[in-house]
Design an enzyme around this catalytic site. Structure first.
Site, short mmCIF file in Angstrom:
data_model
loop_
_atom_site.label_atom_id
_atom_site.label_comp_id
_atom_site.label_asym_id
_atom_site.label_seq_id
_atom_site.Cartn_x
_atom_site.Cartn_y
_atom_site.Cartn_z
N SER A 122 -45.69 21.43 -14.00
CA SER A 122 -44.94 20.45 -13.17
C SER A 122 -45.18 19.01 -14.01
CB SER A 122 -45.39 20.22 -11.85
OG SER A 122 -44.40 19.71 -11.05
N ASP A 180 -35.09 26.23 -9.70
CA ASP A 180 -35.99 25.11 -9.88
C ASP A 180 -35.33 23.96 -10.55
OD1 ASP A 180 -37.86 23.18 -10.79
OD2 ASP A 180 -38.92 24.48 -11.96
N HIS A 183 -40.10 26.26 -8.19
CA HIS A 183 -40.86 25.50 -8.73
C HIS A 183 -42.13 25.54 -7.79
CE1 HIS A 183 -41.94 21.83 -11.08
NE2 HIS A 183 -42.59 21.52 -9.96
#
Ligand code: NAG
Ligand code: NAG
Length: 347
Positions: A133, A287, A317
């Site tokens: 991320s 995502d 995600h």
């Protein structure tokens, strides 16, 4: 009724709404994911409340979402018989760019020196950089930095990027549209986090929402995020590409970081990308950041970089890091297992 009770009610209402809007997607262990999603939402709203009243006693680091990194680092060290170093950079709600960037950069510069590596028993030919991320944003940015900096003698053998955020130029990619109400990272939250990386000033968030935040003088950068040209056909779905709508130069003047390739790895030039090492990329279907990763894969391959791309159809995600009981998912355990096997073969 105190503010916390109000929070909880609002969260429940939000959760119910999100459940309604996202349940059509294809997930494994869907109810467990729903519960995790709800908890994260409640924590997030509670955190904002605490920050608003500036209660310093509440540390974001203590939330469950931040624990997996230590577990992961320990697993990696055991499974790979590797030295795992995880720099603890300043939290993004309290500090803004370039604070995190500078501290990670200083750390990487000082660590990737022959004497330092020798001290920790690290083989200089077997170093990799990884992150997930926003950590993968920094990992991708650091890899570019290290490759381009002649004062850093040790170069990574590969970079491994787990659903990275790689740009803020276009917040209306097909993945943003499809996952507007996606699990764990809905669009509004992605935009909030990206903007709070730079500032608490709400004007950036507002500008990112309208996707007209880049002035015409930066039009040359749009070819790097042109999903019409860079996304594989099957991800374009029925979406129609329209050329960017340019905004005033006010936002970029205030926050020049948003067009700076140093921290937006997808905006780097072809000549920079062509120097990058072997890359592992993990993207998830559900995502908002999916297309950032997909476009980076295309650009890296176009520039002759070898990429191992893992795309997870049932992934969302956060699905890489749900490994701590009782929030662990079979999917996460499998993804991490595959990841370790790949690293083991390639490091
Ligand atoms: C998850 O893994 C456990 C143990 O391996 C298994 O019993 C369970 O059926 C799996 N759940 C799903 C949804 O795949
Ligand atoms: C994006 O790519 C398409 C071709 O796929 C092209 O027609 C369009 O002009 C490009 N736009 C920008 C801003 O690069």
């Amino acid at each position: 009724m105190g503010p916390k009770a109000v929070c909880l009610m609002i969260s429940c209402a939000l959760v119910a709404w999100h459940m309604h809007t996202t349940f059509s997607a294809n997930y494994e262990e869907p109810w467990k994911i729903m519960i995790i999603h709800s908890l994260v939402r409640i924590c997030q709203i509670t955190v904002s409340q605490y920050i608003l009243v500036e209660d310093e006693s509440m540390s974001i680091k203590s939330f469950p979402a931040f624990l997996p990194y230590e577990t992961f680092a320990r697993w990696a060290a055991n499974r790979l018989d590797a030295v795992v170093v995880a720099p603890d950079y300043q939290q993004f709600l309290k500090y803004h760019h370039p604070t995190q960037w500078n501290s990670v950069s200083d750390f990487v510069k000082s660590f990737l020196q022959p004497e330092t590596l020798a001290k920790y028993g690290v083989d200089p030919n077997r170093v990799c950089i990884t992150g997930d991320s926003s950590g993968a944003t920094l990992a991708a940015a650091m890899t570019q930095q290290v490759i381009g900096d002649s004062e850093i003698p040790i170069k990574p053998k590969f970079q491994a990027l787990i659903y990275p955020a790689l740009q803020m130029l276009d917040t209306d990619l097909p993945s943003y549209r499809e996952n507007e109400y996606g699990m764990l990272l809905p669009k509004y939250l992605a935009i909030k986090i990206m903007s709070e990386f730079y500032t608490t000033d709400e004007s950036l968030q507002q500008a990112l929402k309208t996707n007209q935040h880049i002035p015409a003088e930066y039009s040359h950068l749009f070819k790097f995020v042109n999903w019409s040209a860079l996304l594989p056909e099957r991800f374009k779905k029925g979406y129609v590409y329209t050329n960017p709508i340019y905004g005033s130069s006010e936002i970029v003047k205030k926050f020049p970081g948003i067009v700076d390739p140093t921290i937006n790895p997808l905006l780097a030039s072809d000549s920079m990308l062509s120097l990058l090492p072997l890359t592992y990329m993990l993207t998830c279907q559900h995502d908002v950041l999916r297309d950032d990763g997909l476009m980076y894969v295309t650009r890296l391959r176009n520039n002759g970089v070898q990429v191992f791309h893992e795309h997870i159809e049932k992934g969302f995600h956060g699905s890489f890091f749900l490994i701590n009981w009782p929030f662990h998912l079979n999917l996460s355990l499998r993804l991490i297992d595959n990841f370790f096997s790949w690293v083991d073969e390639n490091l």
